[in-house]
Every structure is written in structure tokens, then in C-alpha cells.
Design a protein around this motif. Sequence first.
Motif, PDB file in Angstrom:
ATOM      1  N   PRO A 182       0.805  -1.230   0.000  1.00  0.00           N
ATOM      2  CA  PRO A 182       0.000   0.000   0.000  1.00  0.00           C
ATOM      3  C   PRO A 182       0.836   1.277   0.000  1.00  0.00           C
ATOM      4  O   PRO A 182       0.401   2.310  -0.512  1.00  0.00           O
ATOM      5  CB  PRO A 182      -0.818  -0.117   1.293  1.00  0.00           C
ATOM      6  CG  PRO A 182      -0.893  -1.588   1.566  1.00  0.00           C
ATOM      7  CD  PRO A 182       0.412  -2.140   1.080  1.00  0.00           C
ATOM      8  N   ARG A 183       2.051   1.213   0.570  1.00  0.00           N
ATOM      9  CA  ARG A 183       2.913   2.394   0.587  1.00  0.00           C
ATOM     10  C   ARG A 183       3.245   2.848  -0.834  1.00  0.00           C
ATOM     11  O   ARG A 183       3.258   4.041  -1.141  1.00  0.00           O
ATOM     12  CB  ARG A 183       4.202   2.108   1.352  1.00  0.00           C
ATOM     13  CG  ARG A 183       4.029   1.847   2.830  1.00  0.00           C
ATOM     14  CD  ARG A 183       5.365   1.444   3.422  1.00  0.00           C
ATOM     15  NE  ARG A 183       5.902   0.252   2.758  1.00  0.00           N
ATOM     16  CZ  ARG A 183       7.152  -0.185   2.890  1.00  0.00           C
ATOM     17  NH1 ARG A 183       8.007   0.496   3.632  1.00  0.00           N
ATOM     18  NH2 ARG A 183       7.550  -1.283   2.258  1.00  0.00           N
ATOM     19  N   TYR A 184       3.531   1.881  -1.716  1.00  0.00           N
ATOM     20  CA  TYR A 184       3.878   2.219  -3.089  1.00  0.00           C
ATOM     21  C   TYR A 184       2.644   2.671  -3.867  1.00  0.00           C
ATOM     22  O   TYR A 184       2.736   3.564  -4.716  1.00  0.00           O
ATOM     23  CB  TYR A 184       4.552   1.027  -3.768  1.00  0.00           C
ATOM     24  CG  TYR A 184       5.905   0.708  -3.177  1.00  0.00           C
ATOM     25  CD1 TYR A 184       6.942   1.632  -3.238  1.00  0.00           C
ATOM     26  CD2 TYR A 184       6.155  -0.503  -2.541  1.00  0.00           C
ATOM     27  CE1 TYR A 184       8.189   1.355  -2.690  1.00  0.00           C
ATOM     28  CE2 TYR A 184       7.387  -0.788  -1.988  1.00  0.00           C
ATOM     29  CZ  TYR A 184       8.407   0.145  -2.065  1.00  0.00           C
ATOM     30  OH  TYR A 184       9.631  -0.134  -1.503  1.00  0.00           O
TER      31      TYR A 184
ATOM     32  N   THR B 122      19.880   4.950  10.890  1.00  0.00           N
ATOM     33  CA  THR B 122      19.106   4.966  12.134  1.00  0.00           C
ATOM     34  C   THR B 122      17.911   5.905  12.012  1.00  0.00           C
ATOM     35  O   THR B 122      16.813   5.592  12.477  1.00  0.00           O
ATOM     36  CB  THR B 122      19.997   5.387  13.315  1.00  0.00           C
ATOM     37  OG1 THR B 122      21.120   4.496  13.402  1.00  0.00           O
ATOM     38  CG2 THR B 122      19.226   5.322  14.621  1.00  0.00           C
ATOM     39  N   LEU B 123      18.107   7.069  11.380  1.00  0.00           N
ATOM     40  CA  LEU B 123      17.001   8.009  11.185  1.00  0.00           C
ATOM     41  C   LEU B 123      15.940   7.433  10.255  1.00  0.00           C
ATOM     42  O   LEU B 123      14.733   7.623  10.471  1.00  0.00           O
ATOM     43  CB  LEU B 123      17.523   9.333  10.633  1.00  0.00           C
ATOM     44  CG  LEU B 123      18.346  10.181  11.607  1.00  0.00           C
ATOM     45  CD1 LEU B 123      18.925  11.400  10.899  1.00  0.00           C
ATOM     46  CD2 LEU B 123      17.505  10.611  12.798  1.00  0.00           C
ATOM     47  N   LEU B 124      16.367   6.727   9.222  1.00  0.00           N
ATOM     48  CA  LEU B 124      15.410   6.086   8.324  1.00  0.00           C
ATOM     49  C   LEU B 124      14.573   5.045   9.067  1.00  0.00           C
ATOM     50  O   LEU B 124      13.365   4.926   8.848  1.00  0.00           O
ATOM     51  CB  LEU B 124      16.141   5.421   7.153  1.00  0.00           C
ATOM     52  CG  LEU B 124      16.710   6.335   6.072  1.00  0.00           C
ATOM     53  CD1 LEU B 124      17.527   5.525   5.080  1.00  0.00           C
ATOM     54  CD2 LEU B 124      15.587   7.062   5.339  1.00  0.00           C
TER      55      LEU B 124
ATOM     56  N   SER C 182      10.889   5.722   6.843  1.00  0.00           N
ATOM     57  CA  SER C 182       9.929   4.729   6.339  1.00  0.00           C
ATOM     58  C   SER C 182       9.852   3.479   7.201  1.00  0.00           C
ATOM     59  O   SER C 182       9.181   2.522   6.828  1.00  0.00           O
ATOM     60  CB  SER C 182      10.326   4.330   4.908  1.00  0.00           C
ATOM     61  OG  SER C 182      11.639   3.783   4.894  1.00  0.00           O
ATOM     62  N   GLY C 183      10.514   3.473   8.358  1.00  0.00           N
ATOM     63  CA  GLY C 183      10.522   2.293   9.208  1.00  0.00           C
ATOM     64  C   GLY C 183       9.483   2.323  10.299  1.00  0.00           C
ATOM     65  O   GLY C 183       8.287   2.155  10.067  1.00  0.00           O
ATOM     66  N   ALA C 184       9.943   2.539  11.531  1.00  0.00           N
ATOM     67  CA  ALA C 184       9.083   2.424  12.709  1.00  0.00           C
ATOM     68  C   ALA C 184       7.916   3.401  12.684  1.00  0.00           C
ATOM     69  O   ALA C 184       6.803   3.062  13.096  1.00  0.00           O
ATOM     70  CB  ALA C 184       9.915   2.639  13.971  1.00  0.00           C
ATOM     71  N   ARG C 185       8.123   4.611  12.207  1.00  0.00           N
ATOM     72  CA  ARG C 185       7.060   5.627  12.235  1.00  0.00           C
ATOM     73  C   ARG C 185       5.840   5.178  11.444  1.00  0.00           C
ATOM     74  O   ARG C 185       4.700   5.258  11.931  1.00  0.00           O
ATOM     75  CB  ARG C 185       7.590   6.950  11.677  1.00  0.00           C
ATOM     76  CG  ARG C 185       6.573   8.082  11.698  1.00  0.00           C
ATOM     77  CD  ARG C 185       7.180   9.356  11.125  1.00  0.00           C
ATOM     78  NE  ARG C 185       7.580   9.194   9.745  1.00  0.00           N
ATOM     79  CZ  ARG C 185       6.747   9.366   8.715  1.00  0.00           C
ATOM     80  NH1 ARG C 185       5.485   9.685   8.927  1.00  0.00           N
ATOM     81  NH2 ARG C 185       7.177   9.223   7.478  1.00  0.00           N
ATOM     82  N   ILE C 186       6.068   4.694  10.223  1.00  0.00           N
ATOM     83  CA  ILE C 186       4.944   4.262   9.390  1.00  0.00           C
ATOM     84  C   ILE C 186       4.333   2.975   9.928  1.00  0.00           C
ATOM     85  O   ILE C 186       3.103   2.810   9.950  1.00  0.00           O
ATOM     86  CB  ILE C 186       5.416   4.072   7.935  1.00  0.00           C
ATOM     87  CG1 ILE C 186       5.809   5.433   7.341  1.00  0.00           C
ATOM     88  CG2 ILE C 186       4.339   3.409   7.097  1.00  0.00           C
ATOM     89  CD1 ILE C 186       6.328   5.363   5.929  1.00  0.00           C
TER      90      ILE C 186
ATOM     91  N   LYS D  66       2.097   3.694  12.900  1.00  0.00           N
ATOM     92  CA  LYS D  66       0.841   4.312  12.474  1.00  0.00           C
ATOM     93  C   LYS D  66      -0.156   3.243  12.063  1.00  0.00           C
ATOM     94  O   LYS D  66      -1.360   3.343  12.343  1.00  0.00           O
ATOM     95  CB  LYS D  66       1.119   5.265  11.312  1.00  0.00           C
ATOM     96  CG  LYS D  66      -0.109   6.008  10.820  1.00  0.00           C
ATOM     97  CD  LYS D  66       0.251   6.943   9.675  1.00  0.00           C
ATOM     98  CE  LYS D  66      -0.983   7.682   9.160  1.00  0.00           C
ATOM     99  NZ  LYS D  66      -0.632   8.589   8.014  1.00  0.00           N
ATOM    100  N   HIS D  67       0.343   2.193  11.411  1.00  0.00           N
ATOM    101  CA  HIS D  67      -0.522   1.090  11.005  1.00  0.00           C
ATOM    102  C   HIS D  67      -0.915   0.222  12.202  1.00  0.00           C
ATOM    103  O   HIS D  67      -2.088  -0.151  12.354  1.00  0.00           O
ATOM    104  CB  HIS D  67       0.197   0.241   9.955  1.00  0.00           C
ATOM    105  CG  HIS D  67      -0.487  -1.045   9.629  1.00  0.00           C
ATOM    106  ND1 HIS D  67      -1.654  -1.104   8.901  1.00  0.00           N
ATOM    107  CD2 HIS D  67      -0.168  -2.334   9.952  1.00  0.00           C
ATOM    108  CE1 HIS D  67      -2.031  -2.373   8.779  1.00  0.00           C
ATOM    109  NE2 HIS D  67      -1.156  -3.127   9.410  1.00  0.00           N
ATOM    110  N   MET D  68       0.039  -0.060  13.080  1.00  0.00           N
ATOM    111  CA  MET D  68      -0.215  -0.947  14.222  1.00  0.00           C
ATOM    112  C   MET D  68      -1.116  -0.307  15.266  1.00  0.00           C
ATOM    113  O   MET D  68      -1.767  -1.004  16.048  1.00  0.00           O
ATOM    114  CB  MET D  68       1.109  -1.340  14.862  1.00  0.00           C
ATOM    115  CG  MET D  68       1.998  -2.201  13.977  1.00  0.00           C
ATOM    116  SD  MET D  68       1.280  -3.822  13.650  1.00  0.00           S
ATOM    117  CE  MET D  68       1.318  -4.539  15.293  1.00  0.00           C
TER     118      MET D  68
END
Length: 270
Positions: free
Chosen positions: A97-99, A226-228, A233-237, A240-242
Motif C-alpha cells: 500500500p505504501r507504493y 538509524t534516522l530512516l 519509512s521504518g518504525a514511524r509508518i 501508524k498502522h499498528m
Amino acid sequence: MSSFDTSAFFETVGWSAAAVAVVLLATFGCAKIAGRHNVIDTTWGLLFVTAAVVSFVCSAGYGDGLRRYLLLLLPGLWGLRLAYYVLRRSLGKGEDPRYDEMLNKAKGNRDLYALRMVYVLQGLLALVISSPIIVGAFEPRPLRVVGWLGVAVWAVGLFFEAVGDAQMQTWRADPAHKGQVIDVGLWRYTRHPNYFGDACVWWGTFLIAADSLPGVVTIYAPIIMTLLLTKGSGARILEKHMSKRDGWEEYAARTSMFFPLPPRKPRAAA
């Protein structure tokens, strides 16, 4: 092998960029055949394997032998494991879904937009984050304490990433866990053991190169990774889904977001 060979190093950067471009073009072709661009998620780990192989070959006769082999084998093992895991996880599934969300923003040709915003961007990121591998391969000084510390940090990272992924895969295989939040194994101590492990892998790789100059200068590479993982696109997204799942708020309240820590005790009701 008395000094860092700048000319050979920059030549290797060019060869690495060319090799990464070839892998990305092949991935784009596979994505067109498969009808989904999340194929590149499998290729992500292979981009670093590509940079490691090119750096190893081109640095022969320039860098310290032991460091060269470590910077070939460790990124190679990490990248191949990640590619295999992502490939198995994505088989039989549709587009991420991200793409879809990203490509819906395209005002022109969707494929050209994907090529620019997904493939070229990930290729550039992979080259920048691979800096400790490419630079370290040309460092002539023997591996010292900092380098061995890097190997240890890398090993901790691979453990967290591989074990965390395996525990998640086992959890998802049980139909009774559908829609629930995993709270077993390493996931009791951090909400993202795989991302924490990934960060450790790249801090460890940096330390192997940071035994001496100019490897120390490549500290931007693990910082970017680490910022990524935490802000991009890692933990932040993922969070949000979880956050839509039952039990997420309680789990997030007691479990460290990134660094593994003992679960926090719930606050007593007023």
C-alpha cells in the motif's frame, strides 16, 4: 599499503554506482513483469551486497586483508539474509500500500515516477550508507580494538534482526494471533527488535571502518540509517498502522520504542 589510495577509492565509487544501477534496472524489469514495485524491497539488501563485492575486488592490494574480508562477509551475510526473508514474506502477495499511495501522486507516467522516486532514491541511499564498506576496504592499517568492537556490535544487531523476524514469522503463522499485537520474545523489550538490530549492524560496520581515518568520517552513514529506521519509512509508518490494533496502546505504554529495555510496569489507577 602504506597510505589510503584516493584515486583507486574514487574509481571504486564509480564502479559501485554502476553495479548498483545495473541491479536496480534489473529489479525494475522484474517489477514490470510482476506488476508490483515492492519487488525492490527484496533488492534493498542486495544493493549493499553489490557494493561490498565491488569494493572487495577493487581494493585488492590496497586495504588491510582482514578488514576487506570482514567488510565483504558481514554486509554480504546481512544483505542475503534480509533479501531471502523479504522474498519469502512477499511471495503471493500484491503491491505494498505504501507504493500504491506514492504512485497515486504521479502526474505523468507512473513507471517513470516510480523509477525516479523509488529506484533512483533507494540506489543513492544505498551508496551513501555503504560508505563505511567502500572506505574501509581501502584502509591499509591492521584492524584494531575499535574494529573488533564493531564486529561485536554487528553480531548483536544480526541476532536482534534475525531472531526478531523469526519470532514475528512464527507469531503470524498462528491464525489465533490475527489482528493481535506480538508481545513475546524480543518483542517484549522493544517494539522494533528488527529495526534496532538493523541499526546495530550499520553502527558495527561503521566501527570496523572507523579504526582509522578516513573511516571515521563515514559516521553519517549509520546516522542516516538509524534516522530512516526510526523517523523515516521504518518504525514511524509501521506504528501508524499498528496503532489501529486492539491492545496497541497498552503494549506501547509498557514497551520501549527502539532500545531494548525491561517492560515498564503499568501505572496504578488513581
